[in-house]
Structures are given as structure tokens and as C-alpha cells.
Design a protein around this motif. Structure first.
Motif, mmCIF file in Angstrom:
data_model
loop_
_atom_site.group_PDB
_atom_site.id
_atom_site.type_symbol
_atom_site.label_atom_id
_atom_site.label_comp_id
_atom_site.label_asym_id
_atom_site.label_seq_id
_atom_site.Cartn_x
_atom_site.Cartn_y
_atom_site.Cartn_z
ATOM 1 N N VAL A 13 -34.381 24.123 35.686
ATOM 2 C CA VAL A 13 -34.259 23.527 37.012
ATOM 3 C C VAL A 13 -32.792 23.149 37.217
ATOM 4 N N THR A 14 -32.165 23.693 38.270
ATOM 5 C CA THR A 14 -30.741 23.447 38.512
ATOM 6 C C THR A 14 -30.486 22.448 39.633
ATOM 7 N N ASN A 15 -31.445 22.284 40.553
ATOM 8 C CA ASN A 15 -31.231 21.356 41.665
ATOM 9 C C ASN A 15 -32.572 20.881 42.207
ATOM 10 N N VAL A 16 -32.669 19.579 42.443
ATOM 11 C CA VAL A 16 -33.842 18.997 43.083
ATOM 12 C C VAL A 16 -33.351 18.238 44.311
ATOM 13 N N VAL A 17 -33.926 18.542 45.463
ATOM 14 C CA VAL A 17 -33.571 17.866 46.713
ATOM 15 C C VAL A 17 -34.719 16.926 47.070
ATOM 16 N N ALA A 18 -34.381 15.662 47.310
ATOM 17 C CA ALA A 18 -35.395 14.661 47.644
ATOM 18 C C ALA A 18 -34.926 13.831 48.830
ATOM 19 N N CYS A 68 -31.040 13.209 48.881
ATOM 20 C CA CYS A 68 -30.369 13.266 47.573
ATOM 21 C C CYS A 68 -30.422 14.689 47.036
ATOM 22 N N THR A 69 -29.286 15.207 46.577
ATOM 23 C CA THR A 69 -29.233 16.540 45.977
ATOM 24 C C THR A 69 -28.508 16.471 44.642
ATOM 25 N N GLY A 70 -28.774 17.448 43.784
ATOM 26 C CA GLY A 70 -28.029 17.566 42.539
ATOM 27 C C GLY A 70 -28.772 17.134 41.297
ATOM 28 N N ALA A 71 -29.931 16.532 41.421
ATOM 29 C CA ALA A 71 -30.697 16.117 40.244
ATOM 30 C C ALA A 71 -31.270 17.351 39.549
ATOM 31 N N THR A 72 -31.572 17.223 38.253
ATOM 32 C CA THR A 72 -32.120 18.351 37.511
ATOM 33 C C THR A 72 -33.592 18.162 37.135
ATOM 34 N N SER A 73 -34.222 17.108 37.647
ATOM 35 C CA SER A 73 -35.661 16.921 37.472
ATOM 36 C C SER A 73 -36.165 15.996 38.572
ATOM 37 N N GLU A 74 -37.470 15.966 38.763
ATOM 38 C CA GLU A 74 -38.053 15.108 39.791
ATOM 39 C C GLU A 74 -37.872 13.641 39.427
ATOM 40 N N ASP A 75 -38.009 13.313 38.137
ATOM 41 C CA ASP A 75 -37.827 11.926 37.693
ATOM 42 C C ASP A 75 -36.388 11.475 37.886
ATOM 43 N N ALA A 107 -34.626 26.657 40.719
ATOM 44 C CA ALA A 107 -34.628 26.915 39.279
ATOM 45 C C ALA A 107 -34.195 28.347 39.010
ATOM 46 N N VAL A 108 -33.706 28.582 37.804
ATOM 47 C CA VAL A 108 -33.339 29.929 37.378
ATOM 48 C C VAL A 108 -34.119 30.271 36.118
ATOM 49 N N CYS A 109 -34.366 31.560 35.961
ATOM 50 C CA CYS A 109 -35.128 32.045 34.816
ATOM 51 C C CYS A 109 -34.631 33.447 34.491
ATOM 52 N N SER A 110 -34.630 33.797 33.226
ATOM 53 C CA SER A 110 -34.165 35.124 32.843
ATOM 54 C C SER A 110 -35.283 35.861 32.110
ATOM 55 N N MET A 111 -35.631 37.028 32.627
ATOM 56 C CA MET A 111 -36.654 37.859 31.994
ATOM 57 C C MET A 111 -36.046 38.559 30.769
ATOM 58 N N PRO A 112 -36.860 38.837 29.759
ATOM 59 C CA PRO A 112 -36.329 39.519 28.572
ATOM 60 C C PRO A 112 -36.160 41.030 28.771
ATOM 61 N N PHE A 113 -36.151 41.491 30.026
ATOM 62 C CA PHE A 113 -36.004 42.911 30.325
ATOM 63 C C PHE A 113 -35.368 43.065 31.708
ATOM 64 N N ALA A 114 -34.797 44.238 31.966
ATOM 65 C CA ALA A 114 -34.247 44.555 33.283
ATOM 66 C C ALA A 114 -35.382 45.044 34.180
ATOM 67 N N ILE A 115 -35.169 44.978 35.495
ATOM 68 C CA ILE A 115 -36.233 45.300 36.441
ATOM 69 C C ILE A 115 -35.777 46.390 37.406
ATOM 70 N N HIS A 116 -36.665 47.350 37.659
ATOM 71 C CA HIS A 116 -36.401 48.410 38.624
ATOM 72 C C HIS A 116 -36.832 47.875 39.987
ATOM 73 N N LEU A 117 -35.871 47.435 40.805
ATOM 74 C CA LEU A 117 -36.171 46.728 42.052
ATOM 75 C C LEU A 117 -36.881 47.581 43.100
ATOM 76 N N ILE A 118 -36.542 48.853 43.180
ATOM 77 C CA ILE A 118 -37.177 49.716 44.187
ATOM 78 C C ILE A 118 -38.668 49.866 43.893
ATOM 79 N N ASP A 119 -39.011 50.084 42.619
ATOM 80 C CA ASP A 119 -40.436 50.158 42.239
ATOM 81 C C ASP A 119 -41.142 48.838 42.518
ATOM 82 N N PHE A 120 -40.479 47.733 42.189
ATOM 83 C CA PHE A 120 -41.070 46.408 42.386
ATOM 84 C C PHE A 120 -41.406 46.175 43.864
#
Length: 187
Positions: A13-18, A68-75, A107-120
């Protein structure tokens, strides 16, 4: 996740806006003159106040609404909002902390594989769109979760949603669809 080698995905989680309300009118000029870490923007009609711990930036309007912006969790967002309310109380305003709500989570997440966007996008046409001339990522919208996932060909995901739980559910729901459109490993 029905892949042959189950591995946990790290969702960061990179940013929480409340938002919250103070239930009183705020004099922005007083906040600007007497507050610390404050930027007064009279042309927009707001004051920006920054806290160092937790590291958040707040937009304060005279009506008493604060974003409020910039927090990294809801708490952390709630703690920062309460600290802001306390700072305003110390400046002499009769602030009552109310109507706290987490509005958006990035939030950001990284898959352990590359993705073929046109097929997706072909496989998920009505809810996935890909315009390579406009943006390098495919957009996948999940209406019932109110979440949007930006899928990049490298396997990186950028997820926005109304709360952390919906963001995690969106990634779990999209994983099987992304797994079937993964690019073969180059050797």
C-alpha cells in the motif's frame, strides 16, 4: 491461486486518502500564521498542513472538511487525522473529530511473470481496455469492488480501491486471469 507453484504476492500500500470533519468553522489565516509546517493557498481557499509522523499531508478547508493523503495504512491515516485534529485544537479551535472515512487506497503489486496485454484484453473485453497509444498499461475495472487495476506488460500492477480489503480481493480475483495470459519464460 491455482498455479503449480503457489507463492504469496506482496501487495504494498503506497497511499491512503481519508477525509474527516471538524464540526466547526476554521479560520485559515489563523492556521497559516500560527500553525507549523503550513502552506496557505488563498487562491484555492485551503491550507496544506504536513505532519512528519505519520508522514501525511492534509488539505484543510474553512468549512471544517479535511482530506489527508500520504499514509501507508488505514490505521496510520486515522492516527494522522487525529493528530491533525489535535494540532487544530491547540491553535484554539473547538474541533470535534467526526465522520472519518477512508476514501481511496493505492497499492502496487508485482506478478512473478510478464503479461501479454493484448491477450489479456481480448479475453476480458468488456471490463478490460488497452490503448497502447494513450497509456502503456491495460485497465481492468471490477465494478462490484469499485477497484481498478492498471496491468503493465512487465507484470507490475497498480491497484486503486475504496479500502485495503477490496484492493487485496481485486488482486486475488485478477490473478487467475493474468496467469493464463502470462508470457513464456525466455531461455
Amino acid at each position: 491461486m491455482d498455479s503449480s507453484n503457489d507463492e504469496a504476492l506482496d501487495i504494498i500500500v503506497t497511499n491512503v486518502v481519508a477525509t474527516f470533519r471538524t464540526r466547526c468553522h476554521l479560520n485559515l489565516r489563523t492556521i497559516a500564521l500560527e500553525g507549523t509546517n503550513v502552506i496557505y493557498k488563498p487562491e484555492v481557499g485551503k491550507v496544506l498542513m504536513k505532519l512528519r509522523k505519520p508522514k501525511i499531508t492534509a488539505s484543510i478547508w474553512s468549512s471544517g472538511k479535511i482530506i489527508c493523503t500520504g499514509a501507508t495504512s488505514e490505521d496510520e491515516a486515522k492516527l494522522g487525522a487525529r493528530r491533525l485534529a489535535r494540532c487544530l485544537q491547540k491553535l484554539g479551535f473547538k474541533v470535534r473529530f467526526s465522520a472519518f472515512k477512508v476514501v481511496n487506497v493505492l497499492a502496487v503489486c508485482s506478478m512473478p511473470f510478464a503479461i501479454h496485454l493484448i491477450d489479456f484484453t481480448k479475453n476480458n473485453r468488456p471490463i478490460a481496455s488497452y490503448e497502447p497509444e494513450l497509456h502503456p498499461a491495460a485497465t481492468y475495472r471490477i465494478k462490484h469492488l469499485k477497484a481498478t487495476i492498471q496491468v503493465f506488460s512487465t507484470g507490475s500492477l497498480t491497484v486503486t480501491g475504496p479500502n485495503v480489503q477490496n484492493v487485496a480481493t481485486a488482486v486475488e480475483q485478477a490473478y487467475p486471469l493474468l496467469f493464463e495470459c502470462r508470457k513464456p519464460l525466455c531461455k
